[in-house]
Design a protein around this motif. Structure first.
Motif, short mmCIF file in Angstrom:
data_model
loop_
_atom_site.label_atom_id
_atom_site.label_comp_id
_atom_site.label_asym_id
_atom_site.label_seq_id
_atom_site.Cartn_x
_atom_site.Cartn_y
_atom_site.Cartn_z
N HIS A 92 -6.54 19.55 -4.06
CA HIS A 92 -5.42 20.24 -3.42
C HIS A 92 -5.92 20.79 -2.09
CE1 HIS A 92 -7.54 23.50 -5.38
NE2 HIS A 92 -6.70 24.44 -5.04
N HIS A 94 -6.59 23.84 -0.88
CA HIS A 94 -7.23 25.15 -0.69
C HIS A 94 -8.66 25.02 -0.17
CE1 HIS A 94 -4.17 27.13 -3.66
NE2 HIS A 94 -3.63 26.81 -2.50
N ASP A 96 -11.36 26.78 -0.35
CA ASP A 96 -12.57 27.04 -1.14
C ASP A 96 -12.99 25.82 -1.97
OD1 ASP A 96 -10.26 27.62 -2.81
OD2 ASP A 96 -11.61 28.55 -4.25
N HIS A 97 -12.12 24.80 -2.06
CA HIS A 97 -12.50 23.58 -2.78
C HIS A 97 -12.75 22.38 -1.85
CE1 HIS A 97 -11.95 24.93 -6.95
NE2 HIS A 97 -11.12 25.78 -6.41
N HIS A 156 -0.27 25.23 -9.12
CA HIS A 156 -1.07 26.08 -8.25
C HIS A 156 -1.16 25.30 -6.94
CE1 HIS A 156 -4.88 28.29 -7.13
NE2 HIS A 156 -5.18 27.13 -6.59
ZN LIG Z 1 -6.76 26.62 -5.32
#
Ligand SMILES: [Zn+2]
Length: 287
Positions: A92, A94, A96-97, A156
């Motif tokens: 996804h 985001h 932080d990933h 999410h």
């Molecule tokens: Zn996330």
């Protein structure tokens, strides 16, 4: 300076050096590669995890996590397997990933959901922009191995995908399913009740090993439990809102004791309640 004081000063200096060594070790990021099953491996960078699949024709990597993590992983894959990295798949959008995707983009085709690409560009995520996107599903075939990428609707984020490795009977699911642990804090960037419906779709998939983006591995039963938790949370908040409770009253009254042994229960339940309360408030009109 007398001899005793000199010895003491030397001992203090040694002690400080030891303490400095301990603290620099404590700051070091924990990185590790472990085998999940077959040709599928799990990559840990501190509290974040991704997976990669090794085939005779090259490697399929997933969330890079950040540029330093990706550099480390790239070097490890080169020395352990000596195969080119052919695909990079984002779970996804985001940061932080998926930060650091540019590290793999020299040889890899970058793949994500179409909504992820729009957000990666819009939010200026520090990573490689996807080369290829899809809306519902996509299959990667490489070196006789298969990976199915599936979009199960918003949960999410509006662009989360799951990655299904049929030969390994494993499913990589990031951030919207965890194992015996509450979802993260106030559920920012979440969609209800779509999130619960996405987990019900996961339960219908053919796999045994649940591989989350944080925390330990689990099973399909863990996915079902996570869906049950979210359903109970959603039902409790909606019922409390209909009974006229304020957010503070809900935080005091909603306990969901069945889940009190799960990780982060005490810290995150009030925040989970707040997150669902925000969505429910937008989606209902009282009398
Ligand atoms: Zn996330």
């Amino acid at each position: 300076m007398n001899a005793g004081f000199g010895r003491l000063a030397a001992m203090a200096a040694v002690l400080m050096l030891c303490l400095a060594a301990v603290s620099s070790q404590a700051q070091e990021v924990k990185r590790e590669i472990t085998k999940i099953a077959g040709d599928l491996y799990r990559f840990q960078n501190k509290f974040h995890y991704s997976v990669f699949l090794v085939t005779p024709e090259g490697v399929i990597v997933t969330d890079p996590i950040d540029a330093e993590a990706a550099e480390w992983l790239k070097a490890e894959i080169a020395s352990r397997f000596n195969r080119p990295i052919k695909y990079l798949v984002y779970s996804h959008d985001h940061r932080d990933h998926i930060a650091g995707g540019e590290v793999f983009a020299d040889t890899a085709t970058v793949i994500a959901h179409e909504n992820a690409k729009a957000t990666i560009i819009g939010e200026q995520r520090p990573t490689a922009v996807p080369d290829v996107t899809f809306s519902d599903r996509m299959t990667i075939e490489l070196g006789g191995k298969t990976v199915h990428l599936l979009y199960l609707g918003p949960n999410h984020s509006d662009n989360m995908i799951v990655m299904h490795f049929p030969e390994e009977r494993a499913l990589f699911t990031v951030d919207f399913i965890s194992v015996k642990r509450l979802p993260y804090m106030n559920l920012s960037d979440s969609y209800f009740p779509d999130w619960i419906q996405a987990i019900r779709q996961v339960e219908a998939l053919d796999f045994d090993i649940l591989v989350p983006g944080h925390g330990p591995l689990g099973t399909k039963a863990d996915a079902a439990d996570h869906g049950d938790y979210l359903q109970a949370l959603y039902d409790a908040v909606l019922a409390a809102a209909r009974a006229g409770q304020s957010l503070e009253q809900m935080k005091a009254s909603i306990k969901l004791e069945k889940y009190q042994d799960w990780g982060r229960y005490a810290e995150w339940l009030p925040l989970n309640i707040e997150g669902v309360y925000q969505r429910v408030s937008l989606q209902r009109r009282g009398n």
